[in-house]
Design a protein around this motif. Structure first.
Motif, PDB file in Angstrom:
ATOM      1  N   UNK A 271       0.761  -1.115   0.073  1.00 35.53           N
ATOM      2  CA  UNK A 271       0.266  -0.056  -0.017  1.00 35.53           C
ATOM      3  C   UNK A 271       0.723   1.385  -0.019  1.00 35.53           C
ATOM      4  N   UNK A 272       0.391   2.290  -0.839  1.00 38.05           N
ATOM      5  CA  UNK A 272       1.131   3.461  -0.545  1.00 38.05           C
ATOM      6  C   UNK A 272      -0.076   4.412  -0.096  1.00 38.05           C
ATOM      7  N   UNK A 273       0.150   4.870   0.985  1.00 42.77           N
ATOM      8  CA  UNK A 273      -0.805   5.771   1.670  1.00 42.77           C
ATOM      9  C   UNK A 273      -0.406   7.168   2.254  1.00 42.77           C
ATOM     10  N   UNK A 274      -1.439   8.166   1.797  1.00 43.17           N
ATOM     11  CA  UNK A 274      -1.070   9.692   1.828  1.00 43.17           C
ATOM     12  C   UNK A 274      -2.083  10.608   1.548  1.00 43.17           C
ATOM     13  N   UNK A 275      -2.126  11.722   1.858  1.00 48.01           N
ATOM     14  CA  UNK A 275      -3.237  12.599   1.399  1.00 48.01           C
ATOM     15  C   UNK A 275      -3.122  13.021   0.054  1.00 48.01           C
ATOM     16  N   UNK A 276      -4.067  13.659  -0.546  1.00 45.89           N
ATOM     17  CA  UNK A 276      -3.990  14.241  -1.862  1.00 45.89           C
ATOM     18  C   UNK A 276      -2.953  15.089  -2.276  1.00 45.89           C
ATOM     19  N   UNK A 277      -2.065  14.950  -2.934  1.00 52.91           N
ATOM     20  CA  UNK A 277      -0.650  15.681  -3.100  1.00 52.91           C
ATOM     21  C   UNK A 277       0.510  15.163  -2.280  1.00 52.91           C
ATOM     22  N   UNK A 278       0.324  13.896  -1.806  1.00 54.62           N
ATOM     23  CA  UNK A 278       1.576  13.516  -1.228  1.00 54.62           C
ATOM     24  C   UNK A 278       2.499  12.935  -2.138  1.00 54.62           C
ATOM     25  N   UNK A 279       2.046  12.756  -3.240  1.00 56.55           N
ATOM     26  CA  UNK A 279       3.072  12.184  -4.186  1.00 56.55           C
ATOM     27  C   UNK A 279       2.708  10.572  -4.741  1.00 56.55           C
ATOM     28  N   UNK A 280       1.768  10.094  -4.488  1.00 56.58           N
ATOM     29  CA  UNK A 280       1.450   8.746  -4.744  1.00 56.58           C
ATOM     30  C   UNK A 280       1.123   8.564  -6.045  1.00 56.58           C
ATOM     31  N   UNK A 281       0.378   9.175  -6.753  1.00 60.91           N
ATOM     32  CA  UNK A 281       0.320   8.966  -8.313  1.00 60.91           C
ATOM     33  C   UNK A 281       1.635   9.284  -9.042  1.00 60.91           C
ATOM     34  N   UNK A 282       2.161  10.397  -8.424  1.00 55.84           N
ATOM     35  CA  UNK A 282       3.459  10.644  -9.590  1.00 55.84           C
ATOM     36  C   UNK A 282       4.517   9.391  -9.366  1.00 55.84           C
ATOM     37  N   UNK A 283       4.435   8.918  -8.007  1.00 57.91           N
ATOM     38  CA  UNK A 283       5.560   7.749  -7.819  1.00 57.91           C
ATOM     39  C   UNK A 283       4.920   6.707  -8.653  1.00 57.91           C
ATOM     40  N   UNK A 284       3.677   6.206  -8.584  1.00 60.39           N
ATOM     41  CA  UNK A 284       3.279   5.173  -9.264  1.00 60.39           C
ATOM     42  C   UNK A 284       3.552   5.390 -10.957  1.00 60.39           C
ATOM     43  N   UNK A 285       3.364   6.769 -11.366  1.00 62.01           N
ATOM     44  CA  UNK A 285       3.636   6.869 -12.687  1.00 62.01           C
ATOM     45  C   UNK A 285       4.938   6.610 -13.167  1.00 62.01           C
ATOM     46  N   UNK A 286       6.116   7.016 -12.436  1.00 53.54           N
ATOM     47  CA  UNK A 286       7.347   6.854 -12.259  1.00 53.54           C
ATOM     48  C   UNK A 286       7.806   5.475 -12.332  1.00 53.54           C
ATOM     49  N   UNK A 287       7.076   4.557 -11.552  1.00 54.25           N
ATOM     50  CA  UNK A 287       7.464   3.222 -11.395  1.00 54.25           C
ATOM     51  C   UNK A 287       6.941   2.381 -12.727  1.00 54.25           C
ATOM     52  N   UNK A 288       5.896   3.081 -13.457  1.00 53.94           N
ATOM     53  CA  UNK A 288       5.057   2.480 -14.630  1.00 53.94           C
ATOM     54  C   UNK A 288       5.856   2.962 -15.734  1.00 53.94           C
TER      55      UNK A 288
END
Length: 313
Positions: free
Chosen positions: A31-48
């Motif tokens: 799991x990647x947990x964090x509020x909106x703007x924490x960086x979760x989506x950007x991190x996923x897109x980097x890993x993808x």
């Protein structure tokens, strides 16, 4: 295993991902947990591989990310589909990108959930679309699946259906899933390991229940005065503070709250020794209380000096 090393991604002047180093083991839901703007989506897109990092490295099974593209399926929060496309057509499209895509299995899973693979996806409800694309993602046959807010906005029944799809797939093959969410409740019953992101940085990561194995929670109730009298609230408050100060001096207290003649505390150390120390204070009632995963996270973050309201809410 997916490994990120000192990963940095900046948009204009904002660092969406700020030096994240993270190891995601094989065969688990992470799991990647964090509020909106924490960086979760950007991190996923980097890993993808959708975004390129400004600096840092991403390794997949020891290989550069560019050599492992067919191992990864990225499922965004709002998946794209062609106008008027059906599940059947999207399955064929994905098969051109992922050689192990099992279109027959996708149709079987869809039928088991009463999804019509020949019906335009635009006519599906939000929950039906989420289920449809999760089925397509699971049937792509990739080793890694990266999901962004896959449970967001779903009713409890739809959410449980999707979690069962994950569980069933992980029983049948060695499969790694990374799920991003801003709600701990969406992750705690499916993810073995969870990383918390805040303002683009990594706060903590790992199996919190394992990390918290030396942490325990107790509730104590004290009785003041004899059976025929009761002390006033101010006196009780003073005596409770004396007791709380002694406890805090002798134990490794993570967090403690006092209300009236009750104390609730979380402490680190040998459970029996903690209980023995608390019994020395002569409580009328002493109970050990199970800790929820959210309480464990809160305790860990408070120790690290983070504002819980900003990190988890």
């Amino acid at each position: 295993m997916i490994c990120t090393k000192n990963l940095v991604k900046t948009f204009d002047t904002a660092r969406a991902v700020d030096g994240i180093s993270l190891d995601i083991p094989e065969g688990i839901m992470f799991g990647l947990l964090g509020t909106n703007g924490a960086g979760k989506t950007t991190l996923l897109r980097l890993m993808a591989g959708i975004l390129d990092p400004d600096s840092g490295d991403i390794l997949v099974d020891g290989e550069e990310l560019s050599a492992a593209a067919e191992k990864i399926f990225y499922l965004p929060d709002d998946p794209y589909y062609f106008p008027n496309a059906t599940m059947e057509q999207m399955a064929e499209f994905y098969k051109s990108q992922y050689p192990d895509m099992d279109t027959g299995e996708a149709e079987y899973m869809a039928e088991s959930l009463n999804l019509d693979v020949r019906q335009p996806l635009r006519t599906f409800s939000k929950g039906m679309k989420r289920q449809a694309f999760l089925i397509l993602a699971l049937c792509a046959g990739t080793k890694y699946l990266l999901c962004d807010e896959v449970f967001d906005g779903l009713d409890p029944i739809a959410s449980d259906v999707m979690k069962n799809l994950f569980r069933q797939e992980m029983k049948e093959r060695r499969f790694t899933v990374v799920v991003a969410s801003h709600k701990l409740q969406e992750l705690e019953d499916v993810c073995g390991n969870i990383a918390i992101l805040h303002k683009g940085g990594l706060v903590t990561a790992g199996d919190m229940r394992v990390q918290a194995k030396d942490m325990c929670k107790f509730q104590c109730a004290f009785r003041f005065g004899d059976s025929g009298s009761a002390k006033d609230a101010q006196t009780v408050s003073k005596e409770m503070k004396i007791i709380a100060d002694r406890i805090e001096k002798d134990l490794d207290i993570v967090r403690s709250t006092a209300e009236g003649s009750f104390i609730t505390l979380v402490a680190r150390g040998d459970k029996d020794k903690i209980r023995e120390k608390l019994l020395d204070e002569g409580p009328a009632v002493l109970n050990e209380v199970p800790m929820s995963l959210e309480e464990i996270f809160i305790a860990e973050l408070e120790v690290k000096g983070y504002d819980i309201r900003k990190v988890l809410h």
